[in-house]
Design an enzyme around this catalytic site. Sequence first.
Site, short mmCIF file in Angstrom:
data_model
loop_
_atom_site.label_atom_id
_atom_site.label_comp_id
_atom_site.label_asym_id
_atom_site.label_seq_id
_atom_site.Cartn_x
_atom_site.Cartn_y
_atom_site.Cartn_z
N LYS A 1 0.83 -1.21 0.00
CA LYS A 1 0.00 0.00 0.00
C LYS A 1 0.86 1.25 0.00
CE LYS A 1 -3.68 -2.47 2.42
NZ LYS A 1 -4.33 -2.75 3.72
N GLN B 1 -4.15 -0.95 9.97
CA GLN B 1 -4.07 -2.29 9.39
C GLN B 1 -4.64 -3.34 10.34
OE1 GLN B 1 -3.07 -3.13 6.25
NE2 GLN B 1 -3.65 -5.24 6.71
N ASP C 1 -10.57 3.41 4.58
CA ASP C 1 -10.96 2.01 4.52
C ASP C 1 -12.48 1.84 4.58
OD1 ASP C 1 -9.15 0.03 4.00
OD2 ASP C 1 -8.55 -0.30 6.07
#
Length: 287
Positions: free
Chosen positions: A54, A98, A121
Amino acid sequence: MTATIIDGTVLAAESRKETAERVAGFTAAYGWAPGLATVLIGDDPASEVYVRRKRKAAAEAGLEDFHHHLPADASHAQVAALLGELADDPRVSGILLQLPLPPGLDRYSLVDLIPVEKDVDGLTTASQGLLARGLPGLRPCTPSGVIRMLDSAGVRLDGAEAVVIGRSELVGHPAAELLLRRGATVTIAHSRTRALAEVTRRAEVLVAAAGIPGLVTAEHVRPGAAVIDVGIHRTEDGLTGDVRFAEVSRTAGWITPVPGGVGPMTIAMLLANTITAAENAAYAATR
């Protein structure tokens, strides 16, 4: 019948190019580049790989990199303090915590510390509420990638019967919501659904996100259906998905491969969400 392959690698490259152009335009207009903050806690090897990919993709798109790596024994208060700092930092356009988190940390309360306008997200309670109500907001990356793949193939969603196998808050539920917003009639199935093949054979659009290798066979697929395989599993024979690709590709009309399908689109949508967050913040500041 041989299914048309929906190539996520090609589509992701197109999306990342679009994002890079938007980032360049933003940077030229405002004199600073949007930033993506990634927060990794612990030393899970898979998470480290995902975050590294990412960050690399973000840098290639011209985004500023604000990475933070905390030890596995970091306390809730330490993680919360870091998220608070990132929330207040105007240089940070998007924040990604994460998952999964190490034992002892409550992911729900920590994720909800991310401001909805920086939730790239799309996982906070606020973001999921906006999605459920059909209001503007940042959408979860993998489901967004699924929709873009279907659109790229010209699959008609309005009025289509769709089945999503999987009920996770990361993929299953938001994918169903996005399909509903596009006019599809949606059924959510899962590993405990009785007579699963009878349910899935009705689907013109089948999204497999159950996390079970090889769950979907030709028996589960309506001839000519669009089959999107979200699953990815490492086996002795290499990477595979929730769909038995060789078998199902002889029945489906469209199919995504594993690897090279949904995976690349997830990162591409993360980058797109980050520049969208920056643009939204810049617009809000001028009102």
